[in-house]
Scaffold this motif. Structure first.
Motif, mmCIF file in Angstrom:
data_model
loop_
_atom_site.group_PDB
_atom_site.id
_atom_site.type_symbol
_atom_site.label_atom_id
_atom_site.label_comp_id
_atom_site.label_asym_id
_atom_site.label_seq_id
_atom_site.Cartn_x
_atom_site.Cartn_y
_atom_site.Cartn_z
ATOM 1 N N ALA A 97 0.817 -1.210 0.000
ATOM 2 C CA ALA A 97 0.000 0.000 0.000
ATOM 3 C C ALA A 97 0.849 1.258 0.000
ATOM 4 N N TRP A 98 2.030 1.181 0.610
ATOM 5 C CA TRP A 98 2.848 2.367 0.802
ATOM 6 C C TRP A 98 4.293 2.092 0.403
ATOM 7 N N SER A 99 5.127 3.128 0.464
ATOM 8 C CA SER A 99 6.512 3.004 0.023
ATOM 9 C C SER A 99 7.365 2.269 1.045
ATOM 10 N N ALA A 100 8.622 2.054 0.692
ATOM 11 C CA ALA A 100 9.496 1.151 1.440
ATOM 12 C C ALA A 100 9.633 1.492 2.912
ATOM 13 N N THR A 101 9.792 2.779 3.257
ATOM 14 C CA THR A 101 10.037 3.139 4.648
ATOM 15 C C THR A 101 8.754 3.339 5.446
ATOM 16 N N GLN A 102 7.614 3.392 4.742
ATOM 17 C CA GLN A 102 6.343 3.536 5.433
ATOM 18 C C GLN A 102 5.873 2.177 5.963
ATOM 19 N N SER A 103 4.868 2.225 6.812
ATOM 20 C CA SER A 103 4.353 0.996 7.423
ATOM 21 C C SER A 103 3.750 0.072 6.376
#
Length: 323
Positions: A97-103
């Motif tokens: 759902a989100w980018s690499a560093t996001q949850s």
């Protein structure tokens, strides 16, 4: 200044470094797919459930008592870890759902459990959960020979699991307990405070959280997701809501029961951040506002700590004798 070495061949600096690093970060995968998970120690074993003694009486639920020490992930699991686990061969993980560093989000409870299983099996430990290949069903462990027994029988978790999804009690303690001994004292929020957190889009300021009060439209990077709990975890309020291991009724004796989740997320109002807020979804449910973090047994073990302490004491005695 050179570090003195004992006759056992162990430097004081080396012992101290082992104690510190072993307790705080574990490495998984290899090569380009390697990643680490940071942990904090959750002590005060044998603390009582929240009795409303430390926060607002209307803002507690009777959770948080844990009879043993354990570790809690400092941060929510990031999408990068899911991507690298999938590249290492874990099937059907979902996420993205989100980018690499996001949850990590868009993951069912079963998919989160499969990731935890891989953390175990890829490091030589027993899988925590009995899952089918399609990650849609859970088989209970046998209570007499296989199931987790610490703090009460838990048929979801294997007794020898090293990594696991935190139970609701484990999660609640790490988030809200005041870290002041074996007490029933808890904060209302997972930021070490009874004050409603300041809403932010990103950051690490004390008593802040990533939720809708400041217009957040996505989770922050997991290491920029608000202020810390009393134990040093980040983002247990806001960013993404988090699956716990536990069935909503806490019995963990039926694989089809809804699983409890907690903490609020980037799009939620302030209410779900509170210790008093408890909810559940079917373990097949997923959306972009629900993620998870990982818990673990203590590391280093008490045996290693005692051995290390003995080495330090021996080295000190030898240093004194040499002066």
């Amino acid at each position: 200044m050179k570090t003195k070495t004992t006759k056992l061949g162990i430097t004081l600096a080396g012992v101290l470094a082992f104690i510190v690093t072993s307790a705080h970060a574990d490495t998984f995968g290899s090569g380009g797919n390697a990643f680490t998970i940071d942990f904090v120690d959750i002590g005060n074993a044998g603390n009582a459930d929240d009795a409303g003694a430390g926060g607002s009486p209307s803002e507690f639920t009777p959770f948080g008592g844990v009879s043993y020490g354990y570790r809690m992930g400092t941060f929510e699991i990031a999408q990068d870890a899911i991507t690298k686990a999938a590249a290492s061969g874990v099937l059907n993980l979902g996420g993205g759902a989100w980018s690499a560093t996001q949850s990590a989000a868009n993951m069912t409870w079963f998919q989160a459990a499969a990731f935890v299983n891989w953390l175990n099996t890829s490091t030589g430990h027993v899988a925590a959960y009995q899952l089918d290949i399609g990650l849609t069903t859970l088989t209970l462990w046998d209570g007499l020979t296989q199931a987790w027994q610490a703090g009460g029988e838990n048929l979801y978790r294997h007794r020898d699991a090293y990594y696991f999804l935190p139970s609701e009690d484990e999660w609640y303690k790490a988030a809200y307990h005041k870290n002041d001994g074996v007490t029933a004292n808890y904060w209302d929020f997972a930021t070490g405070s009874n004050v409603v957190p300041t809403a932010v889009i990103s950051g690490t300021g004390a008593e802040t959280a990533v939720y809708f009060g400041n217009g957040a439209v996505s989770p922050a990077a997991v290491n920029m997701s608000g202020g810390l709990s009393a134990y040093g975890t980040m983002g247990q309020n806001g960013n993404v809501s988090e699956w716990t291991e536990s069935a909503f009724d806490e019995t963990n004796d039926s694989s089809s029961e809804g699983r409890a989740f907690r903490g609020g997320h980037w799009g939620s109002a302030e209410l779900p951040l509170r210790a008093s807020f408890q909810n559940s979804f079917s373990p097949e449910f997923s959306n972009d506002g629900i993620g998870f973090r990982v818990a673990s047994v203590p590391e280093p073990s008490s045996t290693v700590l005692m051995l290390s302490a003995g080495v330090l004491a021996l080295a000190r005695r030898r240093r004194r004798a040499a002066l």
